[in-house]
Design an enzyme around this catalytic site. Structure first.
Site, PDB file in Angstrom:
ATOM      1  N   PHE A 177       0.801  -1.211  -0.015  1.00 45.18           N
ATOM      2  CA  PHE A 177       0.160  -0.104   0.035  1.00 45.18           C
ATOM      3  C   PHE A 177       1.039   1.061   0.103  1.00 45.18           C
ATOM      4  O   PHE A 177       1.655   1.520   0.962  1.00 45.18           O
ATOM      5  CB  PHE A 177      -0.900   0.095   1.183  1.00 45.18           C
ATOM      6  N   ASP A 193       9.177   3.131   2.084  1.00 37.95           N
ATOM      7  CA  ASP A 193       8.059   3.937   2.617  1.00 37.95           C
ATOM      8  C   ASP A 193       7.789   3.636   3.856  1.00 37.95           C
ATOM      9  O   ASP A 193       7.222   2.495   4.230  1.00 37.95           O
ATOM     10  CB  ASP A 193       6.434   3.359   1.509  1.00 37.95           C
ATOM     11  N   LYS A 211       2.210  11.159   7.402  1.00 39.01           N
ATOM     12  CA  LYS A 211       1.290  10.887   8.635  1.00 39.01           C
ATOM     13  C   LYS A 211       1.973  11.450   9.913  1.00 39.01           C
ATOM     14  O   LYS A 211       1.773  12.747   9.802  1.00 39.01           O
ATOM     15  CB  LYS A 211       1.372   9.412   8.662  1.00 39.01           C
TER      16      LYS A 211
HETATM   17  C1  LIG Z   1      -1.159   5.973   4.424  1.00 41.53           C
HETATM   18  C2  LIG Z   1       0.017   5.398   3.662  1.00 41.53           C
HETATM   19  C3  LIG Z   1       0.489   6.046   2.366  1.00 41.53           C
HETATM   20  C4  LIG Z   1      -0.585   7.218   1.623  1.00 41.53           C
HETATM   21  O1  LIG Z   1      -0.361   8.403   2.632  1.00 41.53           O
HETATM   22  P1  LIG Z   1      -1.711   9.462   2.142  1.00 41.53           P
HETATM   23  O2  LIG Z   1      -1.501  10.486   3.205  1.00 41.53           O
HETATM   24  O3  LIG Z   1      -2.935   8.846   2.576  1.00 41.53           O
HETATM   25  O4  LIG Z   1      -1.756   9.841   0.729  1.00 41.53           O
HETATM   26  C5  LIG Z   1       1.477   5.501   1.638  1.00 41.53           C
HETATM   27  N1  LIG Z   1       2.063   4.720   2.018  1.00 41.53           N
HETATM   28  C6  LIG Z   1       1.949   4.183   3.392  1.00 41.53           C
HETATM   29  C7  LIG Z   1       2.688   2.886   3.889  1.00 41.53           C
HETATM   30  C8  LIG Z   1       0.776   4.303   4.177  1.00 41.53           C
HETATM   31  O5  LIG Z   1       0.452   3.830   5.193  1.00 41.53           O
END
Ligand SMILES: *Cc1c(COP(=O)(O)O)cnc(C)c1O
Length: 425
Positions: A144, A231, A272
């Protein structure tokens, strides 16, 4: 007579006027403080999602809210057409904090992933020497990374992907936690520019890979001259009991390049919790050798690097350090898994607990398609704790990192008694 607003009223307003792009737990929240949330009827809950780990510092942290207020009264947005007096300080602060030479500012996680993909590809062409239009990026199944059209092109979730094509090319999917597949692809594909990976797959259900997965991936990426892109939008900033999940078991606070467990990515993607959940802030970090492939006019964002984002994010990161939230996540996470494991040993409803720090999940003993995990979350809500299934039969537990041991014990009690009520069904 003033109408008494009930939860149903607010939920109906959303349903009748909004896109139906989410299926929330039916609770309407109006206030938050630390680990607690209150709904419109005044009921108090423990937050066990933390807005997908954006609120690591707890709801409405006074220091972060103050930084937001002060900056809001001074200067909110200049665009990057001009300099502002916060951006440089922020870039210096964050690059020091995570030990990278450069930062590219953006707003949402997906936007930062997109920027990382662009940087990686451009590095592939201009530094590695990949032929025009041929660059490829390796990704993992069940990943994701966000919801933009390029990112969903390499999703393995049909709901995220189908009917949104044509999809972007140039991505090769390997199974997660599989360095043999990674090596095989690297050996047979000369045009690989990067490997994009979550150190723990949060959305997929907190899939925690082998301890040496990232370390081996690091070695392979170096060997094949490919950029390792981590990520850490969900796993980073204390959540997993280390500053970054790629730090492995290292407990230092951001100066971990000396630590043997640290697998330093070439590109680090954050979002986040970098703002403590008060403002959309994300960032791409890497060294100048890579970042400098981007020159004026080649990337940008109107809101990226705005003074609000900079002030808020500096304070939010400072709070992580000052309150030792990383260490707290590690300690409480261990306690959580030990206690839940004890319960599982005599449980018919839960088969597994997994995770690191305060990013954990339990697997419910039912099919992926069953409603049991959802029903358990509704019952948890009734019992004063908010969580949500990630996929079918998996429930993620990720409270704010400001939780105390006593609060966690209360939560473990709520969780186990709720689960027990499903045992005989
Ligand atoms: C939440 C998340 C995203 C996307 O972030 P948004 O601010 O919702 O665009 C990308 N990668 C990971 C691992 C995430 O948990």
């Amino acid at each position: 007579m003033e109408e008494i607003a009930t939860a149903t009223h607010f939920i109906d307003l959303e349903l009748e006027n909004g896109a139906h792009d989410y299926h929330p737990i039916p609770v309407v929240l109006e206030r938050g403080e630390g680990v607690y949330l209150w709904d419109v009827e005044g009921k108090k809950y423990f937050d066990f999602l933390s807005a997908y780990s954006a609120v690591n510092q707890g709801h409405c942290h006074p220091r972060i809210v103050n930084a937001l207020k002060n900056q809001a009264e001074t200067l909110t947005l200049t665009s990057r057409a001009f300099h502002n007096n916060k951006l440089g300080a922020y870039m210096q602060y964050v690059t020091d904090y995570f030990n990278f030479e450069r930062l590219l500012p953006s707003n949402t996680g997906a936007e930062a992933v997109e920027a990382a993909i662009k940087i990686c590809r451009k590095w592939g062409y201009t530094v590695k020497g990949i032929a025009e239009e041929k660059a490829e990026i390796i990704v993992c199944s069940q990943n994701f990374h966000g919801r933009t059209s390029t990112i969903i092109s390499f999703s393995s979730d049909p709901g995220s992907k189908s009917n949104f094509g044509p999809h972007a090319k140039g991505f090769i999917t390997i199974p997660y936690n599989d360095t043999e597949s990674l090596e095989a692809v690297l050996e047979t594909h000369p045009n690989i520019a990067g490997f994009l990976v979550e150190p723990i797959q949060g959305e997929a259900g907190v899939y925690t890979p082998d301890d040496d997965f990232i370390k081996k991936a690091r070695t392979l990426c170096t060997e094949f001259n490919v950029l390792l892109m981590a990520d850490e939008i969900q796993t980073g900033i204390g959540r997993t009991g280390s500053l970054l999940a790629v730090c492995g078991s290292c407990t230092c606070e951001g100066h971990c390049e000396q630590q043997q467990n640290y697998s330093r990515p070439d590109i680090l993607i954050l979002g986040k919790a970098i703002s403590g959940g008060t403002y959309p802030v994300s960032a791409v970090l890497c060294d100048s050798e890579i970042m400098d492939v981007i020159q004026p006019g080649q990337h940008g964002s109107t809101f990226g690097g705005n003074p609000m984002a900079c002030s808020v994010a500096m304070e939010a990161l400072e709070v992580i350090r000052d309150e030792k939230l990383t260490q707290n996540a590690r300690r409480l996470g261990n306690l959580f898994r030990v206690e839940i494991q004890k319960y599982i040993e005599r449980s018919t409803i839960v088969t597994k607990v997994r995770g690191r720090g305060l990013l954990n999940a339990i697997v419910i003993n039912d099919s992926e398609e069953s409603k049991t995990a959802w029903d358990i979350c509704l019952k948890l809500k009734e019992n004063g704790l908010l969580a949500k299934p990630t996929h079918g039969n998996i429930i993620r537990f990720a409270p704010p990192l400001v939780m105390t041991e006593d609060e966690l014990k209360t939560c473990i009690h709520i969780i186990t008694t709720t689960l027990k009520s499903f045992e005989t069904k």
